[in-house]
Scaffold this motif. Structure first.
Motif, PDB file in Angstrom:
ATOM      1  N   ARG A  40       0.837  -1.211   0.000  1.00 30.23           N
ATOM      2  CA  ARG A  40       0.000   0.000   0.000  1.00 30.23           C
ATOM      3  C   ARG A  40       0.866   1.254   0.000  1.00 30.23           C
ATOM      4  NH1 ARG A  40      -2.419   0.161   6.195  1.00 30.23           N
ATOM      5  NH2 ARG A  40      -0.439   0.679   7.208  1.00 30.23           N
ATOM      6  N   ASP A  41       0.241   2.373  -0.303  1.00 32.70           N
ATOM      7  CA  ASP A  41       0.886   3.689  -0.277  1.00 32.70           C
ATOM      8  C   ASP A  41       0.949   4.154   1.174  1.00 32.70           C
ATOM      9  OD1 ASP A  41       1.591   6.386  -0.456  1.00 32.70           O
ATOM     10  OD2 ASP A  41       0.259   6.781  -2.140  1.00 32.70           O
ATOM     11  N   LYS A  43       1.265   7.029   2.352  1.00 28.48           N
ATOM     12  CA  LYS A  43       0.556   8.284   2.588  1.00 28.48           C
ATOM     13  C   LYS A  43      -0.945   8.080   2.778  1.00 28.48           C
ATOM     14  CE  LYS A  43       2.026  10.304  -1.193  1.00 28.48           C
ATOM     15  NZ  LYS A  43       2.731   9.192  -1.800  1.00 28.48           N
ATOM     16  N   ASP A  44      -1.438   6.915   2.432  1.00 24.44           N
ATOM     17  CA  ASP A  44      -2.875   6.643   2.521  1.00 24.44           C
ATOM     18  C   ASP A  44      -3.111   5.272   3.174  1.00 24.44           C
ATOM     19  OD1 ASP A  44      -5.609   6.775   2.228  1.00 24.44           O
ATOM     20  OD2 ASP A  44      -5.595   6.393   0.073  1.00 24.44           O
ATOM     21  N   ASN A  46      -5.297   4.097   5.056  1.00 22.82           N
ATOM     22  CA  ASN A  46      -6.674   3.601   5.082  1.00 22.82           C
ATOM     23  C   ASN A  46      -7.251   3.393   3.680  1.00 22.82           C
ATOM     24  OD1 ASN A  46      -6.933   3.587   7.948  1.00 22.82           O
ATOM     25  ND2 ASN A  46      -7.029   5.817   7.867  1.00 22.82           N
ATOM     26  N   GLY A  47      -6.403   3.605   2.680  1.00 25.90           N
ATOM     27  CA  GLY A  47      -6.850   3.451   1.299  1.00 25.90           C
ATOM     28  C   GLY A  47      -6.720   2.017   0.817  1.00 25.90           C
ATOM     29  N   SER A  48      -6.709   1.875  -0.467  1.00 24.43           N
ATOM     30  CA  SER A  48      -6.643   0.545  -1.067  1.00 24.43           C
ATOM     31  C   SER A  48      -5.230  -0.030  -0.974  1.00 24.43           C
ATOM     32  CB  SER A  48      -7.100   0.611  -2.522  1.00 24.43           C
ATOM     33  OG  SER A  48      -6.290   1.504  -3.244  1.00 24.43           O
ATOM     34  N   TYR A  49      -5.134  -1.317  -1.223  1.00 28.27           N
ATOM     35  CA  TYR A  49      -3.851  -1.993  -1.212  1.00 28.27           C
ATOM     36  C   TYR A  49      -3.849  -3.060  -2.301  1.00 28.27           C
ATOM     37  CZ  TYR A  49      -6.540  -5.402   1.478  1.00 28.27           C
ATOM     38  OH  TYR A  49      -7.503  -6.283   1.887  1.00 28.27           O
TER      39      TYR A  49
END
Length: 64
Positions: A40-41, A43-44, A46-49
């Motif tokens: 995953r990124d 910086k994010d 809680n975003g997608s992976y």
């Protein structure tokens, strides 16, 4: 396909990360049990992976 809870994945950054914020985080917690590596990124969180087969991640990491 089995659901993998990203909150329990045990994410880490490479020791080569410069701390500039342009990093990826990796989880190998599920490598043995599910045969996948999560990416995953940083910086994010809680975003997608991405969910990659262990062999694909190993080939990528070996090439870079």
């Amino acid at each position: 396909m089995t659901y993998i809870d990203p909150a329990k994945a045990g994410w880490f950054k490479s020791s080569y990360s410069g701390g500039g914020g342009a990093c990826v985080e990796v989880s190998t917690v599920h490598a043995e049990s599910h045969g996948v590596v999560l990416v995953r990124d940083s910086k994010d969180p809680n975003g997608s992976y991405l969910t990659l087969p262990v062999a694909a991640w190993s080939a990528f990491a070996g090439a870079v």
